[in-house]
Motif scaffolding. Structure first.
Motif, PDB file in Angstrom:
ATOM      1  N   LYS A 110      19.232  37.113  29.868  1.00  0.00           N
ATOM      2  CA  LYS A 110      19.053  35.745  29.395  1.00  0.00           C
ATOM      3  C   LYS A 110      20.392  35.088  29.074  1.00  0.00           C
ATOM      4  N   ALA A 111      21.295  35.832  28.459  1.00  0.00           N
ATOM      5  CA  ALA A 111      22.623  35.283  28.184  1.00  0.00           C
ATOM      6  C   ALA A 111      23.349  34.954  29.481  1.00  0.00           C
ATOM      7  N   SER A 112      23.190  35.818  30.492  1.00  0.00           N
ATOM      8  CA  SER A 112      23.812  35.562  31.783  1.00  0.00           C
ATOM      9  C   SER A 112      23.206  34.331  32.446  1.00  0.00           C
ATOM     10  N   ALA A 113      21.877  34.153  32.295  1.00  0.00           N
ATOM     11  CA  ALA A 113      21.233  32.974  32.886  1.00  0.00           C
ATOM     12  C   ALA A 113      21.776  31.688  32.270  1.00  0.00           C
ATOM     13  N   TRP A 114      21.929  31.681  30.950  1.00  0.00           N
ATOM     14  CA  TRP A 114      22.458  30.483  30.294  1.00  0.00           C
ATOM     15  C   TRP A 114      23.916  30.232  30.680  1.00  0.00           C
ATOM     16  N   SER A 115      24.696  31.280  30.814  1.00  0.00           N
ATOM     17  CA  SER A 115      26.092  31.086  31.233  1.00  0.00           C
ATOM     18  C   SER A 115      26.155  30.500  32.635  1.00  0.00           C
ATOM     19  N   CYS A 116      25.252  30.952  33.534  1.00  0.00           N
ATOM     20  CA  CYS A 116      25.257  30.422  34.895  1.00  0.00           C
ATOM     21  C   CYS A 116      24.784  28.975  34.930  1.00  0.00           C
ATOM     22  N   ARG A 117      23.979  28.544  33.975  1.00  0.00           N
ATOM     23  CA  ARG A 117      23.596  27.138  33.928  1.00  0.00           C
ATOM     24  C   ARG A 117      24.805  26.255  33.609  1.00  0.00           C
ATOM     25  N   PHE A 118      25.618  26.705  32.688  1.00  0.00           N
ATOM     26  CA  PHE A 118      26.854  25.948  32.421  1.00  0.00           C
ATOM     27  C   PHE A 118      27.811  26.030  33.609  1.00  0.00           C
ATOM     28  N   TRP A 119      27.809  27.168  34.273  1.00  0.00           N
ATOM     29  CA  TRP A 119      28.647  27.297  35.470  1.00  0.00           C
ATOM     30  C   TRP A 119      28.169  26.361  36.570  1.00  0.00           C
ATOM     31  N   LEU A 120      26.850  26.222  36.729  1.00  0.00           N
ATOM     32  CA  LEU A 120      26.302  25.287  37.716  1.00  0.00           C
ATOM     33  C   LEU A 120      26.722  23.852  37.400  1.00  0.00           C
ATOM     34  N   ALA A 121      26.711  23.498  36.114  1.00  0.00           N
ATOM     35  CA  ALA A 121      27.186  22.164  35.735  1.00  0.00           C
ATOM     36  C   ALA A 121      28.659  21.996  36.084  1.00  0.00           C
ATOM     37  N   TYR A 122      29.429  23.042  35.884  1.00  0.00           N
ATOM     38  CA  TYR A 122      30.849  22.989  36.253  1.00  0.00           C
ATOM     39  C   TYR A 122      31.011  22.774  37.759  1.00  0.00           C
ATOM     40  N   LEU A 123      30.202  23.460  38.569  1.00  0.00           N
ATOM     41  CA  LEU A 123      30.297  23.298  40.019  1.00  0.00           C
ATOM     42  C   LEU A 123      30.014  21.864  40.442  1.00  0.00           C
ATOM     43  N   VAL A 124      28.998  21.264  39.845  1.00  0.00           N
ATOM     44  CA  VAL A 124      28.673  19.879  40.179  1.00  0.00           C
ATOM     45  C   VAL A 124      29.834  18.955  39.823  1.00  0.00           C
ATOM     46  N   LEU A 125      30.411  19.165  38.650  1.00  0.00           N
ATOM     47  CA  LEU A 125      31.545  18.340  38.242  1.00  0.00           C
ATOM     48  C   LEU A 125      32.765  18.586  39.135  1.00  0.00           C
ATOM     49  N   ASP A 126      32.951  19.827  39.555  1.00  0.00           N
ATOM     50  CA  ASP A 126      34.101  20.133  40.408  1.00  0.00           C
ATOM     51  C   ASP A 126      33.923  19.535  41.794  1.00  0.00           C
ATOM     52  N   ILE A 127      32.696  19.468  42.284  1.00  0.00           N
ATOM     53  CA  ILE A 127      32.448  18.793  43.559  1.00  0.00           C
ATOM     54  C   ILE A 127      32.832  17.321  43.454  1.00  0.00           C
ATOM     55  N   ALA A 128      32.423  16.694  42.355  1.00  0.00           N
ATOM     56  CA  ALA A 128      32.798  15.291  42.148  1.00  0.00           C
ATOM     57  C   ALA A 128      34.311  15.134  42.041  1.00  0.00           C
ATOM     58  N   ARG A 129      34.963  16.062  41.357  1.00  0.00           N
ATOM     59  CA  ARG A 129      36.427  15.991  41.226  1.00  0.00           C
ATOM     60  C   ARG A 129      37.107  16.111  42.595  1.00  0.00           C
ATOM     61  N   SER A 130      36.643  17.049  43.432  1.00  0.00           N
ATOM     62  CA  SER A 130      37.241  17.229  44.751  1.00  0.00           C
ATOM     63  C   SER A 130      37.062  15.989  45.620  1.00  0.00           C
ATOM     64  N   MET A 131      35.902  15.398  45.570  1.00  0.00           N
ATOM     65  CA  MET A 131      35.661  14.197  46.374  1.00  0.00           C
ATOM     66  C   MET A 131      36.543  13.040  45.913  1.00  0.00           C
ATOM     67  N   LEU A 132      36.704  12.889  44.605  1.00  0.00           N
ATOM     68  CA  LEU A 132      37.590  11.845  44.092  1.00  0.00           C
ATOM     69  C   LEU A 132      39.041  12.117  44.473  1.00  0.00           C
ATOM     70  N   ALA A 133      39.446  13.370  44.398  1.00  0.00           N
ATOM     71  CA  ALA A 133      40.823  13.718  44.757  1.00  0.00           C
ATOM     72  C   ALA A 133      41.092  13.439  46.230  1.00  0.00           C
ATOM     73  N   MET A 134      40.152  13.783  47.104  1.00  0.00           N
ATOM     74  CA  MET A 134      40.344  13.500  48.536  1.00  0.00           C
ATOM     75  C   MET A 134      40.356  12.000  48.805  1.00  0.00           C
ATOM     76  N   GLN A 135      39.545  11.249  48.057  1.00  0.00           N
ATOM     77  CA  GLN A 135      39.558   9.799  48.220  1.00  0.00           C
ATOM     78  C   GLN A 135      40.907   9.208  47.814  1.00  0.00           C
ATOM     79  N   ASN A 136      41.478   9.724  46.721  1.00  0.00           N
ATOM     80  CA  ASN A 136      42.799   9.243  46.295  1.00  0.00           C
ATOM     81  C   ASN A 136      43.877   9.592  47.310  1.00  0.00           C
ATOM     82  N   VAL A 137      43.793  10.785  47.892  1.00  0.00           N
ATOM     83  CA  VAL A 137      44.783  11.180  48.897  1.00  0.00           C
ATOM     84  C   VAL A 137      44.682  10.303  50.129  1.00  0.00           C
TER      85      VAL A 137
END
Length: 383
Positions: A247-274
């Motif tokens: 259960k602790a691992s499941a909750w940690s992966c939920r925060f990790w999933l949120a991080y992945l979504v945010l990192d996808i947005a960050r990468s797309m913004l970075a490529m747009q700026n480039v």
């Protein structure tokens, strides 16, 4: 008497003349011994000036010298290559992310190799080593929390400080939960096994019949999904350590999933700026587009030719922008490959009722590890 004396004188003169003549002959005529000595001397001189044997010809000596020089050069080149490889290897390992990339690639490559062995013993050996590397990666995550705290303060994880801080906050929650899961899996005797009753009936509930990965501690606990109000009336209930870890691992992966979504947005913004930056450079004097293709060079706005230093600076900027674009593309691929495994591990009963098979999850993780290692090598070459 006078006549006899005169004849004696003549005889003496003739004798002396004969003696001197013979002496002159002896002196002027070459003797056999002198001829032999001269011939011997000549023969010795000729023998000393005879050409060397075929193994000692000048061409052979040149070939031998060339071979020796080549051997010396090859040895020096090998030493230089060895030293250069060692220095680059140590520089490569200075980054924790590249260390993680190597361990992850080895872990999932061993798992992949185990799929090709029919011998159960060989499969067990490879999967055991792969599992140990996985636990090593768990340990290395104990050093990640301070970096997440720093990211909250600086917001340096993205070009936008707000996005960077949001990404850091997800990791601040992720790391402690990962540590908790690790401790429940590895040292269950040292961890508490009682939880609030309300959590025990709603979130921590489980059916023993559906659990496939029990350990020796599971037999001591009897929580079921059919818990009644009487169970809830108690303030604390017991739960198996393996279940608490899952259960602790499941909750940690939920925060990790949120991080992945945010990192996808960050990468797309970075490529747009480039892209925007490279387009501005191209409008000012040509260069390359976001795909690395050359574009038509336009004259400068003032009609004056650019200085060589300015042209060199623009070319350097274009190369750096292309490197950034490749890095962000690979990061985007990595995030997308991780999305399905993150969702799988975030489900409440991911260990008892898996959504995806191990083959799918580990296969996606193996592909991500290959891309991550390529990204690490690419970034290392850019430095």
């Amino acid at each position: 008497v006078l006549m006899s004396n005169t004849s004696n004188k003549n005889k003496k003169t003739t004798a002396s003349t004969k003696v001197s003549f013979h002496e002159n002959l002896r002196t002027n005529s070459p003797s056999p011994s002198s001829e032999s000595s001269e011939s011997c001397t000549f023969s010795l001189d000729e023998s000393s000036s005879t050409p060397p044997s075929s193994t000692e010809t000048p061409s052979t000596m040149k070939t031998a010298n060339l071979t020796t020089a080549m051997r010396t050069t090859t040895a020096d080149d090998v030493k230089k290559m060895y030293k250069s490889a060692l220095v680059n290897y140590l520089r490569f390992l200075q980054s924790p992310s590249r260390q993680e990339a190597i361990l992850k690639t080895v872990q999932y490559t061993l798992w992949l190799l185990s799929r090709f062995y029919r011998n159960k013993l060989q499969q067990s050996m490879l999967t055991t080593v792969s599992g140990e590397i996985s636990w090593t990666r768990y340990l290395l995550r104990f050093f990640g929390w301070p970096a997440a705290l720093e990211g909250i303060e600086s917001g340096s994880w993205a070009d936008s400080k707000g996005l960077g801080k949001a990404m850091a906050w997800t990791m601040v929650a992720y790391y402690p939960l990962e540590h908790l899961a690790y401790l429940y899996w590895k040292v269950p005797d040292a961890m508490p096994t009682t939880i609030p009753a309300s959590i025990g009936t709603s979130f921590w509930s489980w059916r023993r019949s559906n659990t496939n990965n029990h350990n020796k501690y599971d037999s001591e606990y009897t929580i079921s999904s059919t818990a009644t109000t009487a169970t809830c009336s108690r303030q604390m209930v017991a739960a198996p350590p393996s279940r608490l870890a899952a259960k602790a691992s499941a909750w940690s992966c939920r925060f990790w999933l949120a991080y992945l979504v945010l990192d996808i947005a960050r990468s797309m913004l970075a490529m747009q700026n480039v892209r925007r930056k490279m387009k501005q450079n191209n409008d000012g004097g040509g260069g390359g587009d976001a795909d690395g293709k050359k574009t038509k060079t336009k004259p400068p706005p003032n009609g004056q030719p650019q200085e060589p230093e300015q042209l060199q600076s623009d070319a350097t900027v274009d190369v750096l922008d292309l490197g950034t674009m490749r890095t962000e593309r690979m990061q985007l691929v990595r995030d997308l490959l991780y999305v399905l495994p993150a969702i799988h591990w975030s489900l409440p009963n991911w260990d008892t009722q898996p959504w995806l098979s191990d083959t799918v999850v580990n296969g996606l993780c193996w592909l991500e590890s290959i891309v991550g290692l390529m990204q690490g090598i690419h970034n290392f070459r850019q430095t």
